[in-house]
Design a protein around this motif. Sequence first.
Motif, PDB file in Angstrom:
ATOM      1  N   GLN A   9       0.823  -1.213   0.000  1.00  0.00           N
ATOM      2  CA  GLN A   9       0.000   0.000   0.000  1.00  0.00           C
ATOM      3  C   GLN A   9       0.857   1.262   0.000  1.00  0.00           C
ATOM      4  O   GLN A   9       0.593   2.208  -0.745  1.00  0.00           O
ATOM      5  N   GLU A  10       1.887   1.269   0.828  1.00  0.00           N
ATOM      6  CA  GLU A  10       2.749   2.446   0.919  1.00  0.00           C
ATOM      7  C   GLU A  10       3.456   2.705  -0.410  1.00  0.00           C
ATOM      8  O   GLU A  10       3.505   3.840  -0.886  1.00  0.00           O
ATOM      9  N   GLN A  11       3.996   1.647  -1.035  1.00  0.00           N
ATOM     10  CA  GLN A  11       4.684   1.812  -2.309  1.00  0.00           C
ATOM     11  C   GLN A  11       3.711   2.212  -3.410  1.00  0.00           C
ATOM     12  O   GLN A  11       4.044   3.003  -4.286  1.00  0.00           O
ATOM     13  N   PHE A  12       2.492   1.677  -3.358  1.00  0.00           N
ATOM     14  CA  PHE A  12       1.474   1.996  -4.368  1.00  0.00           C
ATOM     15  C   PHE A  12       1.113   3.478  -4.316  1.00  0.00           C
ATOM     16  O   PHE A  12       1.002   4.151  -5.343  1.00  0.00           O
ATOM     17  N   LEU A  13       0.928   4.017  -3.100  1.00  0.00           N
ATOM     18  CA  LEU A  13       0.571   5.429  -2.943  1.00  0.00           C
ATOM     19  C   LEU A  13       1.726   6.356  -3.307  1.00  0.00           C
ATOM     20  O   LEU A  13       1.507   7.496  -3.698  1.00  0.00           O
ATOM     21  N   GLU A  14       2.954   5.883  -3.168  1.00  0.00           N
ATOM     22  CA  GLU A  14       4.102   6.670  -3.623  1.00  0.00           C
ATOM     23  C   GLU A  14       4.190   6.661  -5.144  1.00  0.00           C
ATOM     24  O   GLU A  14       4.624   7.631  -5.765  1.00  0.00           O
ATOM     25  N   HIS A  15       3.779   5.556  -5.739  1.00  0.00           N
ATOM     26  CA  HIS A  15       3.899   5.379  -7.192  1.00  0.00           C
ATOM     27  C   HIS A  15       2.906   6.240  -7.958  1.00  0.00           C
ATOM     28  O   HIS A  15       3.234   6.806  -9.001  1.00  0.00           O
ATOM     29  N   PHE A  16       1.663   6.342  -7.448  1.00  0.00           N
ATOM     30  CA  PHE A  16       0.609   7.075  -8.148  1.00  0.00           C
ATOM     31  C   PHE A  16       0.176   8.298  -7.338  1.00  0.00           C
ATOM     32  O   PHE A  16      -0.128   8.170  -6.152  1.00  0.00           O
ATOM     33  N   PRO A  17       0.081   9.474  -7.954  1.00  0.00           N
ATOM     34  CA  PRO A  17      -0.458  10.654  -7.257  1.00  0.00           C
ATOM     35  C   PRO A  17      -1.939  10.461  -6.935  1.00  0.00           C
ATOM     36  O   PRO A  17      -2.652   9.734  -7.631  1.00  0.00           O
ATOM     37  N   GLU A  18      -2.385  11.123  -5.899  1.00  0.00           N
ATOM     38  CA  GLU A  18      -3.788  11.006  -5.484  1.00  0.00           C
ATOM     39  C   GLU A  18      -4.736  11.453  -6.591  1.00  0.00           C
ATOM     40  O   GLU A  18      -5.796  10.866  -6.795  1.00  0.00           O
ATOM     41  N   GLN A  19      -4.346  12.525  -7.334  1.00  0.00           N
ATOM     42  CA  GLN A  19      -5.204  13.052  -8.393  1.00  0.00           C
ATOM     43  C   GLN A  19      -5.395  12.013  -9.501  1.00  0.00           C
ATOM     44  O   GLN A  19      -6.478  11.869 -10.062  1.00  0.00           O
ATOM     45  N   TYR A  20      -4.324  11.281  -9.804  1.00  0.00           N
ATOM     46  CA  TYR A  20      -4.389  10.246 -10.841  1.00  0.00           C
ATOM     47  C   TYR A  20      -5.317   9.113 -10.408  1.00  0.00           C
ATOM     48  O   TYR A  20      -6.144   8.631 -11.193  1.00  0.00           O
ATOM     49  N   LEU A  21      -5.193   8.689  -9.149  1.00  0.00           N
ATOM     50  CA  LEU A  21      -6.064   7.624  -8.649  1.00  0.00           C
ATOM     51  C   LEU A  21      -7.526   8.059  -8.629  1.00  0.00           C
ATOM     52  O   LEU A  21      -8.423   7.268  -8.896  1.00  0.00           O
ATOM     53  N   LYS A  22      -7.745   9.345  -8.301  1.00  0.00           N
ATOM     54  CA  LYS A  22      -9.112   9.867  -8.299  1.00  0.00           C
ATOM     55  C   LYS A  22      -9.684   9.832  -9.712  1.00  0.00           C
ATOM     56  O   LYS A  22     -10.847   9.487  -9.925  1.00  0.00           O
ATOM     57  N   MET A  23      -8.861  10.198 -10.699  1.00  0.00           N
ATOM     58  CA  MET A  23      -9.297  10.186 -12.090  1.00  0.00           C
ATOM     59  C   MET A  23      -9.615   8.760 -12.553  1.00  0.00           C
ATOM     60  O   MET A  23     -10.509   8.529 -13.351  1.00  0.00           O
TER      61      MET A  23
ATOM     62  N   HIS B 248      -6.910  -3.984 -12.341  1.00  0.00           N
ATOM     63  CA  HIS B 248      -5.905  -4.932 -12.804  1.00  0.00           C
ATOM     64  C   HIS B 248      -4.821  -4.199 -13.589  1.00  0.00           C
ATOM     65  O   HIS B 248      -3.623  -4.439 -13.395  1.00  0.00           O
ATOM     66  N   LEU B 249      -5.257  -3.285 -14.468  1.00  0.00           N
ATOM     67  CA  LEU B 249      -4.290  -2.525 -15.271  1.00  0.00           C
ATOM     68  C   LEU B 249      -3.441  -1.614 -14.392  1.00  0.00           C
ATOM     69  O   LEU B 249      -2.237  -1.454 -14.624  1.00  0.00           O
ATOM     70  N   LEU B 250      -4.076  -1.002 -13.394  1.00  0.00           N
ATOM     71  CA  LEU B 250      -3.321  -0.155 -12.469  1.00  0.00           C
ATOM     72  C   LEU B 250      -2.251  -0.962 -11.740  1.00  0.00           C
ATOM     73  O   LEU B 250      -1.108  -0.522 -11.588  1.00  0.00           O
ATOM     74  N   PHE B 251      -2.637  -2.153 -11.297  1.00  0.00           N
ATOM     75  CA  PHE B 251      -1.695  -2.957 -10.544  1.00  0.00           C
ATOM     76  C   PHE B 251      -0.570  -3.477 -11.437  1.00  0.00           C
ATOM     77  O   PHE B 251       0.587  -3.592 -11.013  1.00  0.00           O
ATOM     78  N   MET B 252      -0.892  -3.766 -12.695  1.00  0.00           N
ATOM     79  CA  MET B 252       0.144  -4.172 -13.647  1.00  0.00           C
ATOM     80  C   MET B 252       1.107  -3.024 -13.904  1.00  0.00           C
ATOM     81  O   MET B 252       2.323  -3.219 -13.996  1.00  0.00           O
ATOM     82  N   GLN B 253       0.550  -1.820 -14.011  1.00  0.00           N
ATOM     83  CA  GLN B 253       1.412  -0.651 -14.198  1.00  0.00           C
ATOM     84  C   GLN B 253       2.322  -0.454 -12.986  1.00  0.00           C
ATOM     85  O   GLN B 253       3.494  -0.116 -13.110  1.00  0.00           O
ATOM     86  N   PHE B 254       1.765  -0.694 -11.801  1.00  0.00           N
ATOM     87  CA  PHE B 254       2.550  -0.591 -10.569  1.00  0.00           C
ATOM     88  C   PHE B 254       3.692  -1.612 -10.551  1.00  0.00           C
ATOM     89  O   PHE B 254       4.818  -1.316 -10.141  1.00  0.00           O
ATOM     90  N   LEU B 255       3.408  -2.832 -11.042  1.00  0.00           N
ATOM     91  CA  LEU B 255       4.428  -3.879 -11.064  1.00  0.00           C
ATOM     92  C   LEU B 255       5.400  -3.739 -12.234  1.00  0.00           C
ATOM     93  O   LEU B 255       6.427  -4.428 -12.285  1.00  0.00           O
ATOM     94  N   GLY B 256       5.050  -2.847 -13.199  1.00  0.00           N
ATOM     95  CA  GLY B 256       5.913  -2.676 -14.366  1.00  0.00           C
ATOM     96  C   GLY B 256       5.765  -3.796 -15.372  1.00  0.00           C
ATOM     97  O   GLY B 256       6.710  -4.132 -16.103  1.00  0.00           O
ATOM     98  N   VAL B 257       4.547  -4.374 -15.456  1.00  0.00           N
ATOM     99  CA  VAL B 257       4.284  -5.495 -16.372  1.00  0.00           C
ATOM    100  C   VAL B 257       3.411  -5.005 -17.517  1.00  0.00           C
ATOM    101  O   VAL B 257       2.364  -4.398 -17.291  1.00  0.00           O
ATOM    102  N   GLU B 258       3.822  -5.263 -18.766  1.00  0.00           N
ATOM    103  CA  GLU B 258       3.036  -4.911 -19.935  1.00  0.00           C
ATOM    104  C   GLU B 258       1.968  -5.977 -20.180  1.00  0.00           C
ATOM    105  O   GLU B 258       2.168  -7.160 -19.870  1.00  0.00           O
TER     106      GLU B 258
END
Length: 317
Positions: free
Chosen positions: A65-79, A109-119
């Motif tokens: 959770q901590e790494q995920f919130l560092e990876h994505f800005p709050e505004q992006y997650l809201k969008m 799923h796509l967000l989490f893949m982006q977080f993991l760096g998986v295409e």
Amino acid sequence: MINFLPQIYENELLYSVIARYQRMTGIVSKRALVEDLFGRIIKYYSSLFPQYIQSFVDLYILEIQEQFLEHFPEQYLKMMQSTIDPEKPSNWLRLFVRNNGKNRSPLRHLLFMQFLGVEVDELFLSDDIKGKVHVFNEHSPSFDIESRRLEWLQLIKENPDANRSQLKEKGKGLHTWIYRHDGEWYEKVTPRMQKRKKSETIDWKQRDKECLKMARNAVNAILNRNGKPIRVCPSNIRRVLGVGSWFNNEKLIYTNRYMQDTKEDIDSFSIRKIKWAIEEMIANGEELAPYKVQLYAGFGGGNKEVRKLIIKVFEDF
């Protein structure tokens, strides 16, 4: 039902294997873990069976959770309609990483893949399938530092009177990232709590004169108002003026003295109400009787002391 097993190391305890399994699958409930491993609920556990696995799982999920919130800005997650409340145990990310059999949003799923760096292509076209693997990645922020700085400066601009705590509350994820990764710049641009300006010295003598004049006007207004009388007292004087309790300040010496001197005692106020009721009833052509006057004035019919005052007023008439 169990669908994979972690690699078992030489001389590894069963406790360790099951703990790693729970950590990998994200299963929180010990009851669910036992059912997943053995296909049924075991009511009695051996003393050798793991009983304190929960701490491993909590630590694992909190780190994600901590790494995920560092990876994505709050505004992006809201969008992306995927905001996360870090304090909420059942936020979507915590539920997402657990093996709970629930449907998961394709977008997440796509967000989490982006977080993991998986295409996507890499995921579906790869022949090298390893199953669930425990991996820790070092994540670099998706958004450059300049965009984060601009967003933080905009937040400060939109809230010019906010202190650091208030800014932190308004921009939770952004504040955490800036404070952790760009602390020196944060200290330079973020305002600290402003010192309150000393209030101007009050000339209490002049204020007393002004308030005394206001109190006299209020008393006149109370005594000459149309309709049912109200009692002359400090609270009603303040109510007529529309002022607060500061009007009772002990430094307003003459004002307070005047309000106490003009305050009506109960009998004086009752007599004034009685006279008003009599005048109203005469004007309306109603029959005068002590009992009817008592009701018209709003005293109720059972107050004997008021009845005596009414009879006295009748005698004076």
